[in-house]
Design an enzyme around this catalytic site. Sequence first.
Site, mmCIF file in Angstrom:
data_model
loop_
_atom_site.group_PDB
_atom_site.id
_atom_site.type_symbol
_atom_site.label_atom_id
_atom_site.label_comp_id
_atom_site.label_asym_id
_atom_site.label_seq_id
_atom_site.Cartn_x
_atom_site.Cartn_y
_atom_site.Cartn_z
ATOM 1 N N LYS A 76 1.253 -0.998 0.110
ATOM 2 C CA LYS A 76 -0.126 0.281 0.023
ATOM 3 C C LYS A 76 0.728 1.800 -0.172
ATOM 4 C CE LYS A 76 -4.019 1.894 2.995
ATOM 5 N NZ LYS A 76 -5.231 2.076 3.403
ATOM 6 N N SER A 156 -9.841 1.822 2.492
ATOM 7 C CA SER A 156 -9.263 2.761 2.017
ATOM 8 C C SER A 156 -8.189 2.084 1.253
ATOM 9 C CB SER A 156 -8.268 3.821 2.008
ATOM 10 O OG SER A 156 -7.129 3.132 3.804
ATOM 11 N N SER A 180 -10.151 0.115 6.468
ATOM 12 C CA SER A 180 -9.474 -0.114 5.333
ATOM 13 C C SER A 180 -8.777 -1.062 5.232
ATOM 14 C CB SER A 180 -8.744 1.192 5.631
ATOM 15 O OG SER A 180 -9.052 2.474 4.759
HETATM 16 N N1 GLN Z 1 -13.460 5.025 5.621
HETATM 17 C C1 GLN Z 1 -13.452 5.401 7.131
HETATM 18 C C2 GLN Z 1 -12.727 6.646 6.572
HETATM 19 O O1 GLN Z 1 -12.896 6.804 5.678
HETATM 20 C C3 GLN Z 1 -11.715 3.977 7.133
HETATM 21 C C4 GLN Z 1 -10.508 4.674 6.571
HETATM 22 C C5 GLN Z 1 -9.497 4.074 6.678
HETATM 23 O O2 GLN Z 1 -10.115 2.883 7.966
HETATM 24 N N2 GLN Z 1 -7.849 3.956 6.733
HETATM 25 O O3 GLN Z 1 -12.615 7.311 7.330
#
Ligand code: GLN
Length: 490
Positions: A76, A156, A180
């Site tokens: 990532k 994400s 995410s």
């Molecule tokens: N979807 C969540 C957010 O937008 C979690 C994102 C994440 O876990 N990095 O904050």
Amino acid sequence: MFELSLAEARAALRARKLSARELTTAYLGAVEQLNPQLNAYITTTPELALTHADAADASLARGEHGALTGIPLAIKDLFATKGVRTTAASKILAPFIPPYESTVTANLLRDGAVFLGKANLDEFAMGSSNMTSAFGAVTNPWKRAGSNTPLVPGGSSGGSAAAVAARIALGATATDTGGSIRQPAAFCGIAGIKPTYGRCSRWGVVAFASSLDQAGPVARTVEDCAILLGSMAGFDAKDSTSADIAVPDFAAACARGVKGLRIGVPKEYRMDGMAPEIDALWQQGLAWLRDAGATIVDVSLPHTKYGLATYYIVAPAEASSNLARYDGVRYGARSPGRDLIEMYENTRADGFGAEVKRRIMIGTYVLSAGYYDAYYLKAQKVRALILRDFTEAFEKVDALLTPTAPSAAFGQGEKMDDPVTMYLNDIFTVPVNMAGLPGLSVPAGLDAAGLPLGLQIIGRPFDEETVFAVGAAIERAAGFTARPSIRAEG
Ligand code: GLN
């Protein structure tokens, strides 16, 4: 070759039936062929990958190997990789080439992994759809039956999950602040675990919300996740929240079975408006565990309903503070101005996308002098109650089973009109981050349109072994064999 799991590829490499160069070359070819459609990688590193592969073959030839010798992975693009551009999918970091390696990626390299490239994500890991990347959306390799509508891979870690599902990586690193790892794993029909907070070092991972951020793996099987986590995890003196706790044999735990375990069903996770298929799959998951010898117990997590609201105070608050460092001086891009202040303003106005700016504004607001007690302090108190709910539940049960997400993958561009609609994706995942617990998503079935759905297993702090045991039992019972339409074959 692309149907081999990580564990199977590893066995073939060790038996010298396959060389690391052959495996890596095949994966690089598949990346080249499919990445233009998927956009799962922001940066590919074919030369570096072949260098890693040749080193792997040399050690295999000497009869030596680490846990991941010769295994091609996607990283990532939130993990700093020495000498390889690390963007966090933001314009502001687009020119950033770290002079250091994150602890997690250094651990993977120590164990012999091969890095194919840097996977796409939502900008600074803020999102649930991968639509906020400054490097373009990622396309989910799955399609609805009879439709060509491009779907999101979740977020994400959308690039990591899409790459693994499409078989253009054998596994990938990911991070999870509010879901995410688990939500993209569910949307792409693969497995992914967010370990206990403190299990993996955050050193060298671009920070979003430091009290919630955790690294973890995504892979096609539960066992593959266990193997990857075994390499990624471990104490690191460079991260003050890293836990000095031995890393157990996670892969061995996958074979334990669930006989005698008590599995909790939190009634608050039965939401109004949830797709009936998701509820049915959840019931099916409980039946599978009962058949395998577990006892199902109803539990209550009464503060779950405040999970999202408090997460969307705590996470932006920490983000606004963490992102203050991007000022055009120390890292990445700079937009000139007439004086220092204007340079800061121009750099941040040009460098950050709309969602990141929204989070910085919310975060700055909830931390401001007049509102701190009403929002941030209150949210931290509710966070303690969310943790207490889980602690009390774990006096009665060994693990919890819930759906991972309230829907299957949705179309690119859907749920974009109102940020709160997007935030609802995280309803089943954020309480786990708020409490610092391990959570695993396992592909367990398909919806009526033929899209994958995941079930989430939540465990006690530092008891990933039970989480893996339950996840592997679900995986065995589900016998998930469906494949996405876009994938490497041969
Ligand atoms: N979807 C969540 C957010 O937008 C979690 C994102 C994440 O876990 N990095 O904050």
